[in-house]
Design a protein around this motif. Structure first.
Motif, PDB file in Angstrom:
ATOM      1  N   SER A 174       0.833  -1.202   0.000  1.00  0.00           N
ATOM      2  CA  SER A 174       0.000   0.000   0.000  1.00  0.00           C
ATOM      3  C   SER A 174       0.866   1.251   0.000  1.00  0.00           C
ATOM      4  CB  SER A 174      -0.944  -0.010   1.201  1.00  0.00           C
ATOM      5  OG  SER A 174      -0.215   0.014   2.417  1.00  0.00           O
ATOM      6  N   TRP A 175       1.996   1.205   0.705  1.00  0.00           N
ATOM      7  CA  TRP A 175       2.900   2.359   0.717  1.00  0.00           C
ATOM      8  C   TRP A 175       3.482   2.582  -0.670  1.00  0.00           C
ATOM      9  CZ3 TRP A 175       8.095   2.539  -0.553  1.00  0.00           C
ATOM     10  CH2 TRP A 175       8.742   3.761  -0.299  1.00  0.00           C
ATOM     11  N   ARG A 176       3.915   1.510  -1.317  1.00  0.00           N
ATOM     12  CA  ARG A 176       4.497   1.648  -2.655  1.00  0.00           C
ATOM     13  C   ARG A 176       3.454   2.131  -3.651  1.00  0.00           C
ATOM     14  NH1 ARG A 176       5.770  -0.977  -7.462  1.00  0.00           N
ATOM     15  NH2 ARG A 176       7.943  -0.756  -8.112  1.00  0.00           N
ATOM     16  N   PHE A 177       2.232   1.608  -3.527  1.00  0.00           N
ATOM     17  CA  PHE A 177       1.175   2.044  -4.423  1.00  0.00           C
ATOM     18  C   PHE A 177       0.911   3.528  -4.255  1.00  0.00           C
ATOM     19  CE2 PHE A 177      -3.227   3.121  -5.189  1.00  0.00           C
ATOM     20  CZ  PHE A 177      -3.416   2.661  -6.473  1.00  0.00           C
ATOM     21  N   SER A 178       0.854   3.984  -3.010  1.00  0.00           N
ATOM     22  CA  SER A 178       0.624   5.407  -2.749  1.00  0.00           C
ATOM     23  C   SER A 178       1.730   6.261  -3.358  1.00  0.00           C
ATOM     24  CB  SER A 178       0.546   5.642  -1.234  1.00  0.00           C
ATOM     25  OG  SER A 178       0.373   7.015  -0.951  1.00  0.00           O
TER      26      SER A 178
END
Length: 225
Positions: A174-178
């Motif tokens: 989720s962090w990388r996607f953000s």
């Protein structure tokens, strides 16, 4: 991270095959992708793909790794492109853009796709990949960017996915996607518009999946599970 697109003197060929350390491709996959690239040397030609969309509710560009009929990004984890784009990336793009990419640490491939699309006004090209490779890419994307869905036959790329990967909380994905979604919007702001071009094209070898003798097919191994 932007150093992967530096125009090193050691690169003497026009074609550059960009691979990540965990990428696994067969010789047939590489051979076919290269033959496609030779017909379209101005484009990025590769295997794992993703797409962008306009999220009207959020009023910004969205990014998805879901399997859809439309693609606008070919990941440089497994792709061919012309070495000329290394020079453009390093010498033409503003230093601020490269600093942005290095700061986010998950954006250099999006910037390369945006650059090529801005220059050519054309989408990248997706080529056939083995089923097992496709599933591996899907699993990697799920770990990095959140859940990856499989659209129904004939389903188009969504305007705004109802269960966007960014809503997965408490994971590195989720962090990388953000980071990547934020990068996409910052690049659109830098350019003043969205250069990425969507496409529904996928190129397969002649007689791919046709019910004919494998002796007539040049890349029969691409059809193996």
């Amino acid at each position: 991270l932007s150093d992967r697109f530096f125009p090193f003197e050691a690169i003497q060929t026009d074609a550059v095959l960009s691979l990540d350390e965990d990428t696994s491709l067969s010789t047939s996959e590489v051979d076919f992708a290269f033959s496609v690239w030779r017909s379209f040397p101005e484009r990025i030609v590769g295997f794992p793909t993703q797409s962008h969309f306009w999220d009207a509710e959020q009023g910004r560009w969205g990014y998805t790794s879901r399997w859809t009929n439309e693609i606008s990004i070919v990941l440089t984890t497994a792709a061919f492109y012309h070495r000329y784009y290394h020079s453009l990336f390093t010498e033409y793009l503003p230093a601020g853009l490269r600093e942005l990419v290095d700061g986010l640490a998950a954006c250099e491939d999006i910037l390369m796709n945006v650059l090529v699309a801005a220059v050519t006004k054309l989408p990248p090209i997706k080529v056939t990949q083995r089923k097992q490779h496709k599933e591996a890419v899907a699993q990697q994307a799920e770990c990095r960017d959140g859940p990856v869905g499989t659209p129904l036959a004939g389903q188009r790329s969504p305007s705004a996915p109802r269960s966007a990967p960014a809503k997965v909380k408490g994971t590195a994905g989720s962090w990388r996607f953000s980071q990547r979604q934020g990068c996409l919007n910052q690049l659109a702001n830098w350019f003043g518009y969205m250069p990425l071009v969507s496409s529904q094209l996928r190129l397969d070898p002649v007689l791919f999946k046709d019910q004919v003798s494998v002796l007539r097919k040049r890349y029969p191994s691409l059809e193996k599970p």
